[in-house]
Structures are given as C-alpha cells and as structure tokens.
Motif scaffolding. Structure first.
Motif, PDB file in Angstrom:
ATOM      1  N   UNK A 190      21.638  64.431  46.037  1.00  8.01           N
ATOM      2  CA  UNK A 190      21.335  63.458  47.083  1.00  8.01           C
ATOM      3  C   UNK A 190      20.832  62.174  46.440  1.00  8.01           C
ATOM      4  N   UNK A 191      21.037  61.053  47.146  1.00 10.90           N
ATOM      5  CA  UNK A 191      20.530  59.751  46.702  1.00 10.90           C
ATOM      6  C   UNK A 191      19.279  59.405  47.508  1.00 10.90           C
ATOM      7  N   UNK A 192      18.206  59.109  46.798  1.00 12.88           N
ATOM      8  CA  UNK A 192      16.974  58.679  47.470  1.00 12.88           C
ATOM      9  C   UNK A 192      17.078  57.200  47.807  1.00 12.88           C
ATOM     10  N   UNK A 193      16.938  56.881  49.094  1.00 13.37           N
ATOM     11  CA  UNK A 193      17.083  55.493  49.534  1.00 13.37           C
ATOM     12  C   UNK A 193      15.857  54.676  49.174  1.00 13.37           C
ATOM     13  N   UNK A 194      16.093  53.454  48.776  1.00  9.52           N
ATOM     14  CA  UNK A 194      15.005  52.519  48.501  1.00  9.52           C
ATOM     15  C   UNK A 194      14.499  51.926  49.809  1.00  9.52           C
ATOM     16  N   UNK A 195      13.406  51.173  49.706  1.00 10.00           N
ATOM     17  CA  UNK A 195      12.833  50.563  50.903  1.00 10.00           C
ATOM     18  C   UNK A 195      13.824  49.592  51.559  1.00 10.00           C
ATOM     19  N   UNK A 196      14.533  48.815  50.741  1.00  9.59           N
ATOM     20  CA  UNK A 196      15.512  47.863  51.279  1.00  9.59           C
ATOM     21  C   UNK A 196      16.646  48.599  51.987  1.00  9.59           C
ATOM     22  N   UNK A 197      17.099  49.731  51.426  1.00  9.20           N
ATOM     23  CA  UNK A 197      18.163  50.499  52.068  1.00  9.20           C
ATOM     24  C   UNK A 197      17.682  51.128  53.367  1.00  9.20           C
ATOM     25  N   UNK A 198      16.415  51.542  53.408  1.00 10.20           N
ATOM     26  CA  UNK A 198      15.847  52.109  54.638  1.00 10.20           C
ATOM     27  C   UNK A 198      15.810  51.060  55.735  1.00 10.20           C
ATOM     28  N   UNK A 199      15.459  49.825  55.384  1.00  9.83           N
ATOM     29  CA  UNK A 199      15.415  48.749  56.370  1.00  9.83           C
ATOM     30  C   UNK A 199      16.809  48.483  56.931  1.00  9.83           C
ATOM     31  N   UNK A 200      17.816  48.522  56.072  1.00 12.30           N
ATOM     32  CA  UNK A 200      19.184  48.264  56.524  1.00 12.30           C
ATOM     33  C   UNK A 200      19.680  49.331  57.492  1.00 12.30           C
ATOM     34  N   UNK A 201      19.226  50.567  57.314  1.00 15.87           N
ATOM     35  CA  UNK A 201      19.701  51.666  58.155  1.00 15.87           C
ATOM     36  C   UNK A 201      18.597  52.184  59.075  1.00 15.87           C
ATOM     37  N   UNK A 202      17.711  51.279  59.464  1.00 13.67           N
ATOM     38  CA  UNK A 202      16.541  51.657  60.248  1.00 13.67           C
ATOM     39  C   UNK A 202      16.922  52.295  61.582  1.00 13.67           C
ATOM     40  N   UNK A 203      17.901  51.726  62.273  1.00 12.91           N
ATOM     41  CA  UNK A 203      18.272  52.266  63.581  1.00 12.91           C
ATOM     42  C   UNK A 203      18.779  53.694  63.464  1.00 12.91           C
ATOM     43  N   UNK A 204      19.609  53.964  62.460  1.00 14.92           N
ATOM     44  CA  UNK A 204      20.137  55.326  62.278  1.00 14.92           C
ATOM     45  C   UNK A 204      19.012  56.307  61.968  1.00 14.92           C
ATOM     46  N   UNK A 205      18.035  55.855  61.202  1.00 16.74           N
ATOM     47  CA  UNK A 205      16.929  56.744  60.833  1.00 16.74           C
ATOM     48  C   UNK A 205      16.063  57.062  62.031  1.00 16.74           C
ATOM     49  N   UNK A 206      15.768  56.043  62.855  1.00 21.32           N
ATOM     50  CA  UNK A 206      14.920  56.256  64.026  1.00 21.32           C
ATOM     51  C   UNK A 206      15.619  57.155  65.041  1.00 21.32           C
ATOM     52  N   UNK A 207      16.945  57.028  65.177  1.00 17.18           N
ATOM     53  CA  UNK A 207      17.689  57.846  66.148  1.00 17.18           C
ATOM     54  C   UNK A 207      17.941  59.265  65.660  1.00 17.18           C
ATOM     55  N   UNK A 208      17.673  59.538  64.389  1.00 18.17           N
ATOM     56  CA  UNK A 208      17.973  60.854  63.833  1.00 18.17           C
ATOM     57  C   UNK A 208      16.999  61.904  64.373  1.00 18.17           C
TER      58      UNK A 208
END
Length: 530
Positions: A190-208
C-alpha cells in the motif's frame, strides 16, 4: 482514356467525367471519411459511456443515431440528407428534447426533496441518520492507497492494526509498520498518502464508510479529519419485505406513502423522498378551486395585456414615425431615421438596468427632472410598475417596428398613392384603406412573432421589477407574467417545485401556440384580400 472517364473540351481542359470522379474527388472523399471516422470514434465513446452508466435506452438511441448519420455522410445518394441532418439534429436536441423533457417533468413531483430515485433516497436517509456511538473508541488513522482505492489503516486500543475499505469489513493488518508512538503508519503493498494527497482526496475520504463487521448493525468506521476514526451507526435501515424504513433504535416503521416519501403511522414524513409520477396533480394545482379568484388569474390577464400592448404600442409609434419620415419634403430624413434606431443598438439586458435607475423614486431622472421633483413610486405601486414596464418595452421595441414599417411603406407602389390622391382620398383615408392593409400583409407574421416573444419576455420583467411589487399573501407580484412565475416556482421559493414549474411552462407553450396559429391564419386571409 475512355469517354466515361474524362473528356477534353476545345480549350484543352479536363471536364468532369460522367461517373462523377473529378480531379479533386479523392481529396474530398478522404476528408469526408476522416471526419466521419472522428465522428464514429466520438459516438462510440458516448455510447459506451452511457451503457456503463446504466442508461441502456439512451445508449441504444445514440448508437442508432451514429449509424444513421454515418450512412448518410458516406452514401453518395443521400445528398439532400447531408444538408438536412445538422439542422434536424439541432432541432431534436435543443427543441424537441426540451419540450418532451419538460412535459415529462410536469407529470412528476420533481423538486426539493424529490430529486433522485428511490435508491438514492434510501441511501441518503441511511447516511444522514448515522450517529457516533457514545462508547466508540478513537482509532488513530493512516490513509493508504492501492490501485486508486482508499483504505483506512487503524490502530486499536490493544495496539493492533486493522485495515478496511468501502464494502470490505475491517480485518487484521498483518505486517503493519508502527512508529514510536505505537501508531500503524504503513503496510506492505500500500502507498501511504501524504498530507497534500489527503487534501486532494478529502471528499472521498470523508465519504468513506468501512463496515466494522459483516453484521451491518455493528455500524461503520468513518473519519472526518483523516487522523482519527470513530464507529457510527445508522438509526434507519430499509426493510425490503415491508418496503419501509425502520428506526432500529425505536422500532418505528415509516411505510411507503406511494407519493415518493416514507411516512409513519403518526404522519411524520422522512426527507428526502424520491421522484414519482403524480399524473395531472400539478395541473390541478394550477387550475384549482381558487383559480378564478387567486393570483394566477391576475397573472394570466396581465400577461395577455402586457404582450398585446407590448406589440401594439411599439407598432403604433414605429408606424407613425415611419410615415412621418417617409415624407419626401422633410429635410434631414436620413439623420432622423438613423437617430430613431439608437435604442436598438443598446444590448437588451442593459436597457432595463438603465431604466431602473431612471425610474428610481428618490433620485431618478424621470422624477427629479421630467416630473419636477414628483415622488412617484414606480416600483412600489402596482399600476405604476405596470406602466413602467410598458414604457421600457416601448423604448426597446419601437426601433424594430420603425425599421420594418419603413421598409414596408417604401415597397408600396407609387401608382396606388397617386391614384388614391387623384380620387380625392385624404391622408387619413389613404392610410386606413391603402397603407395600413398593405402594411399588415407584410408585417403581420412579425407581429405574431413579437407577441410570442413579449409573452415570454423574462429578461425585461426580471431585470426591471423582478415581478414586483409583491403582495403580502403570496410570492406573486403585480408585474409577474407566467414565465417569471415559472422561475419563482423553480428557483425562488422555499421549496423549489420543478414539476409545477414545468406544468406552467406547458401552459405557456399551449397558449403561445394557439395564439400563433390563430394569428397566422388571419395573416393568410389578409394576403387573400389584398
């Protein structure tokens, strides 16, 4: 070279062959095939996209259309169709489709709280009913990615690592790597996401939402900040056997009402609902028991009065000016004619804004200068607001009427005018018996089109008065016409009702269609008489 392939004229030039294969045939054919190939590629992409989205019927229609258009432009015999097809496609997309779609919406409850299908409503109800369990532990979270799918790597209270994603319950993450604080921070594969990558995919993470186990009653794990996750449990769930929503905490059942909502025995409705057909319910609401006394009848009467006067007044003024500046003895006719069309040069959406300032009750030019300081509430009094709308409509439309009547007057043969003068006809009789009938033969279709335009003149009403002044009882104003009522019903009301707005639109379509047919029939009678 045979006669069927080419022929040489006396000047030595090659003429087109009888078979149609001229010198530039291959170039034009190659260009045609290339453009058709690009069109086919785009069409295949559209068809596959629609099929993947589950729109089988639309995908089938698109596929048939692509095949038909391809045949038309590759067939050497379908020459007329090559010219008709672009206009026909635009007609279907921008006219027929809109009419059919509006007609379909008019027979549904489409609007706020009823936007999607039943499954969308169930999903929304379950999602919004989720609440955090009071005894839920806080899981430190690390956001992972594999093949574009987001996973949550959790650290439980015992120091173990759990991993899961949407649709897959939590499971033990063997081989997870921990930092000095004991938090699981990485996992092989697995790839650990950085803070910048988390911000870019914030909506997907919150909806998960990750199921805690195979039992849905155990709830889901969710994170709001990408750092800590908690267990949430939905208070509502859908029971397929009952076709109802059930509150798992209280046991209360919300049955399917048959009108696009779930409702309890006590009358409590759950929102959002879903879109269903309601038959003629929207039209029944329009022509209800209070139609003859309600505000809709006043809107309809004003709509007809405004459309009629918005054609009559500019036509009368334009005809008068055309007659005046058609006098040959008048000096400076060209200058005056040019000056008359100045209002026509100003963009139509700017004129109402300018006049809104001119008619301002406190510092407008009309009150302060023309009326010598009078305080007339042009936008506060219903009748003054209607007069203001007609005044601005006259200012915007008379140049067009002036132009077409000037051209029509100049097309009247001079022999008719001279014969009427010899017979002793005065200016009034000459206008009433000769010029006006001949004018109407020419401009009557344009008057019918102007009536249809004025009947739906949304921009003038909206930009000048916004339909006001409004009454206390309803959202309907004194200068509202049906098209502004459509806008208010769909976009400017507490509950946006697109179904009712579409029913109003169908009413407008029918009214304008009937008036146009009657007007055009009378125009044909004028042509027979004159």
């Amino acid at each position: 070279m045979s006669e069927r392939e080419a022929a040489i004229d006396h000047g030595g030039r090659v003429r087109a062959s009888r078979s149609g294969f001229g010198p530039g045939w291959w170039r034009s054919r190659l260009l045609t095939v290339s453009l058709v190939a690009v069109f086919i590629a785009f069409g295949v992409y559209i068809v596959l996209s629609l099929a993947a989205a589950g729109e089988g019927l639309v995908a089938g229609i698109a596929a048939v259309s692509v095949v038909a258009i391809t045949f038309i432009y590759l067939s050497p015999r379908a020459v007329p169709a090559k010219y008709l097809t672009p206009g026909l496609v635009l007609l279907i997309v921008f006219q027929l489709f809109i009419v059919v779609f509006s007609a379909w919406i008019a027979f549904t409850n489409y609007g706020d709280g009823h936007n999607g299908g039943k499954q969308d409503a169930i999903r929304s109800l379950v999602t919004t009913s989720r609440t955090r369990l009071p005894d839920s532990q806080a899981y430190p979270v690390t956001i992972l990615d594999r093949d574009g799918t987001i996973h949550l790597l959790l650290t439980d209270e015992a120091g173990g690592a759990l991993i899961g994603t949407a649709g897959e319950p939590l499971q033990v993450a063997g081989g997870a790597q921990f930092d000095d604080s004991g938090k699981a921070v990485a996992l092989q594969g697995f790839e650990t996401l950085t803070f910048a990558q988390i911000i870019q995919r914030q909506e997907d993470i919150v909806d998960l939402a990750i199921p805690v186990s195979d039992d849905v009653e155990d709830g889901d794990v969710r994170t709001a900040d990408g750092r800590t996750a908690f267990v949430f449990q939905a208070a509502l769930e859908f029971d397929e056997s009952l076709d109802a929503m059930v509150n798992v905490q209280t046991g209360e059942v919300y049955a399917n009402s048959g009108e696009g909502t779930f409702i309890s025995a006590a009358g409590e409705e759950l929102f959002p609902g879903w879109r269903v057909g309601v038959g003629f319910e929207n039209f029944s609401e329009i022509f209800g028991s209070d139609f003859l006394t309600g505000p809709l009848l006043r809107v309809l009467v004003w709509n007809f009065a405004y459309a009629f006067l918005a054609v009559l007044l500019p036509f009368s003024l334009g005809t008068f000016l055309a007659l005046t500046f058609n006098i040959r003895e008048l000096r400076g006719r060209r200058f005056y004619r040019s000056a008359m069309i100045i209002p026509y040069m100003v963009p139509a959406f700017v004129v109402p804004l300018i006049w809104a300032g001119l008619l301002n009750p406190e510092f407008g030019f009309v009150n302060e200068v023309l009326l010598r300081g009078a305080v007339l509430q042009w936008f506060g009094d219903p009748w003054l607001a209607r007069v203001g709308v007609l005044l601005v409509s006259l200012w915007m439309a008379y140049p067009f009427m002036f132009l077409i009547t000037t051209g029509a007057l100049q097309s009247i043969p001079d022999e008719l005018i001279e014969a009427a003068t010899i017979d002793g006809a005065g200016p009034w009789r000459m206008f009433r018996l000769i010029k006006l009938p001949l004018l109407l033969v020419t401009v009557a279709p344009l008057l019918v089109a102007s009536f249809a335009y004025s009947f739906n003149n949304f921009s003038l009403i909206f930009l000048l008065t916004r339909g006001g002044p409004r009454s206390v009882e309803s959202n309907i104003g004194a200068t509202d016409i049906l098209i502004t009522l459509v806008y208010k019903t769909a976009f400017d009301s507490p509950t946006r009702d697109f179904g009712l707005a579409s029913a109003y639109a169908i009413l407008i379509f029918v009214v304008v269609g009937i008036v146009s047919v009657i007007g055009l029939r009378r125009t044909s009678r004028l042509e027979q008489y004159f």
